[in-house]
Write an enzyme that holds these catalytic residues in place. Structure first.
Site, PDB file in Angstrom:
ATOM      1  N   HIS A  67      -9.224   1.253   5.356  1.00 23.96           N
ATOM      2  CA  HIS A  67      -7.944   1.488   5.900  1.00 23.96           C
ATOM      3  C   HIS A  67      -8.050   2.323   7.209  1.00 23.96           C
ATOM      4  O   HIS A  67      -9.053   3.242   7.226  1.00 23.96           O
ATOM      5  CB  HIS A  67      -6.894   2.025   4.832  1.00 23.96           C
ATOM      6  CG  HIS A  67      -5.379   1.863   5.653  1.00 23.96           C
ATOM      7  ND1 HIS A  67      -5.080   2.809   6.273  1.00 23.96           N
ATOM      8  CD2 HIS A  67      -4.566   1.196   5.243  1.00 23.96           C
ATOM      9  CE1 HIS A  67      -3.824   2.448   6.717  1.00 23.96           C
ATOM     10  NE2 HIS A  67      -3.625   1.374   6.178  1.00 23.96           N
ATOM     11  N   GLY A  78       3.174   2.270  10.758  1.00 17.11           N
ATOM     12  CA  GLY A  78       4.247   3.369  10.578  1.00 17.11           C
ATOM     13  C   GLY A  78       5.017   3.704  11.775  1.00 17.11           C
ATOM     14  O   GLY A  78       5.472   4.789  11.906  1.00 17.11           O
ATOM     15  N   GLU A 100      -4.924  -4.846  10.837  1.00  9.93           N
ATOM     16  CA  GLU A 100      -3.716  -3.745  10.800  1.00  9.93           C
ATOM     17  C   GLU A 100      -3.979  -2.918  12.312  1.00  9.93           C
ATOM     18  O   GLU A 100      -4.664  -2.050  12.284  1.00  9.93           O
ATOM     19  CB  GLU A 100      -3.792  -2.984   9.793  1.00  9.93           C
ATOM     20  CG  GLU A 100      -3.714  -3.341   8.260  1.00  9.93           C
ATOM     21  CD  GLU A 100      -3.012  -2.253   7.386  1.00  9.93           C
ATOM     22  OE1 GLU A 100      -2.037  -2.630   6.896  1.00  9.93           O
ATOM     23  OE2 GLU A 100      -3.681  -1.375   7.317  1.00  9.93           O
ATOM     24  N   ASN A 116       0.829  -1.084   0.076  1.00 15.04           N
ATOM     25  CA  ASN A 116       0.114  -0.066  -0.121  1.00 15.04           C
ATOM     26  C   ASN A 116       0.962   1.142   0.036  1.00 15.04           C
ATOM     27  O   ASN A 116       1.727   1.560   1.108  1.00 15.04           O
ATOM     28  CB  ASN A 116      -0.922   0.093   1.185  1.00 15.04           C
ATOM     29  CG  ASN A 116      -1.815   1.419   1.386  1.00 15.04           C
ATOM     30  OD1 ASN A 116      -1.685   2.197   0.362  1.00 15.04           O
ATOM     31  ND2 ASN A 116      -2.301   1.318   2.652  1.00 15.04           N
ATOM     32  N   SER A 142       4.162  -2.293  10.107  1.00 17.38           N
ATOM     33  CA  SER A 142       5.551  -2.279  10.289  1.00 17.38           C
ATOM     34  C   SER A 142       6.351  -3.604   9.655  1.00 17.38           C
ATOM     35  O   SER A 142       7.175  -4.074  10.378  1.00 17.38           O
ATOM     36  CB  SER A 142       6.110  -1.959  11.732  1.00 17.38           C
ATOM     37  OG  SER A 142       5.554  -0.690  12.082  1.00 17.38           O
ATOM     38  N   LYS A 188       0.316   4.274  -0.181  1.00 19.18           N
ATOM     39  CA  LYS A 188      -0.443   5.682   0.454  1.00 19.18           C
ATOM     40  C   LYS A 188      -0.313   6.631  -0.488  1.00 19.18           C
ATOM     41  O   LYS A 188      -0.311   6.287  -1.655  1.00 19.18           O
ATOM     42  CB  LYS A 188       0.148   5.568   1.964  1.00 19.18           C
ATOM     43  CG  LYS A 188      -0.227   4.442   2.586  1.00 19.18           C
ATOM     44  CD  LYS A 188       0.214   4.386   4.104  1.00 19.18           C
ATOM     45  CE  LYS A 188      -0.094   3.292   4.829  1.00 19.18           C
ATOM     46  NZ  LYS A 188       0.274   3.163   6.207  1.00 19.18           N
ATOM     47  N   GLU A 220      -6.476   4.716   8.155  1.00 24.49           N
ATOM     48  CA  GLU A 220      -6.206   6.192   8.020  1.00 24.49           C
ATOM     49  C   GLU A 220      -7.670   6.765   7.324  1.00 24.49           C
ATOM     50  O   GLU A 220      -7.884   7.828   7.838  1.00 24.49           O
ATOM     51  CB  GLU A 220      -4.996   6.226   7.058  1.00 24.49           C
ATOM     52  CG  GLU A 220      -3.523   5.985   7.696  1.00 24.49           C
ATOM     53  CD  GLU A 220      -2.723   5.425   6.826  1.00 24.49           C
ATOM     54  OE1 GLU A 220      -2.704   5.492   5.740  1.00 24.49           O
ATOM     55  OE2 GLU A 220      -1.628   4.897   7.430  1.00 24.49           O
TER      56      GLU A 220
END
Ligand code: 13P
Length: 254
Positions: free
Chosen positions: A98, A176, A170, A9, A216, A11, A100
């Protein structure tokens, strides 16, 4: 057959020129890797890159995904991109929900139900994301959160439609941050997800469900996480922006 998947991904990273150069390098590197028949590699670049990617990648090796899609099919929705358009741009997968997007764009379960429907209607596979925040884990509410995300977003689906879903777990605290869930934490949640799917849809469907871990993952830890019985691959962020992403693909092939 339960598929194994390594998905990158990207992003909101890379311009078209450097993005195309990177995917071309990954494509070249993948020529030396024999993918077992149950393994798929996916890359989800920004929307702007999609048609270029279709031209420069070997579709036997790399499947193209989008990171999001509209809730509606077409019409006066300025700035939106429909699942149908993404299909025509060469996508076979779309990431839905996701963390985010849930956090920064207020994507609720109702919205994700509509997006999932659009993806399925256009014959693509949703990669449906779930995962708890750090405070949820600290308060030992993580199983409840994930169960609610999955039941609200997916459990209205028919058996046939559910067989077309990929789930990505996730944990938000691992995205991240450089902090990966331990392989035991990943396995525990993946087994839990498979169990709730088993209770709703039965053994065949839960046995064949692909559940990816994200947060990660990098070449150094991929093999360890992928060795767990209910971890069927990964959804990779930062480490997907390097040619060494192919080392993560190699880890799933072992
Ligand atoms: P990182 O691999 O950068 O932690 O990101 C994971 C992710 O959010 C993939 O969708």
């Amino acid at each position: 057959m339960r598929k194994k998947i390594v998905a990158g991904n990207w992003k909101m990273n890379t311009g078209i020129k450097d993005g195309v150069a990177l995917v071309s390098d990954i494509n070249k590197e993948l020529k030396n890797v024999t993918l077992p028949s149950d393994v798929e590699v996916i890359i989800a670049p920004p929307f702007t890159h999609l048609t270029f990617f279709e031209q420069v990648t070997d579709r036997n090796k790399i499947n193209i995904a989008a990171q999001n899609c509209a809730t509606e099919s077409e019409g006066a929705f300025t700035g939106e991109i429909s699942a149908k358009m993404l299909k025509s741009a060469g996508c076979s997968y779309i990431i839905v929900g996701h963390s985010e997007r849930r956090a920064y764009y207020n994507e609720t379960s109702d919205i994700l139900v509509k997006k999932t429907e659009q993806v399925l209607k256009n014959n693509m596979t949703p990669i449906f994301c779930c995962g708890e925040k750090l405070e949820d884990r600290k308060s030992e509410n993580h199983f409840n959160i994930v169960k609610n995300q999955i039941s609200e977003g997916l459990f209205h689906l028919s058996d046939d439609d559910f067989t077309r879903i990929v789930i990505a777990y996730e944990p938000v605290w691992a995205i991240g941050t450089g902090v990966t869930a331990s392989k035991e934490q990943a396995q525990e949640m993946h087994a839990f997800i498979r169990d709730i799917v088993f209770r709703k849809y039965g053994k065949d469907i839960s046995d064949n469900l692909t559940i990816l871990y994200g947060g990660s993952v990098k070449p150094a830890n991929a093999q360890d996480i992928f060795s767990m019985p209910d971890v069927d691959g990964g959804l990779i962020g930062g480490a997907a922006l390097k040619v060494s992403f192919v080392d993560i693909v190699k880890a799933i092939c072992q």
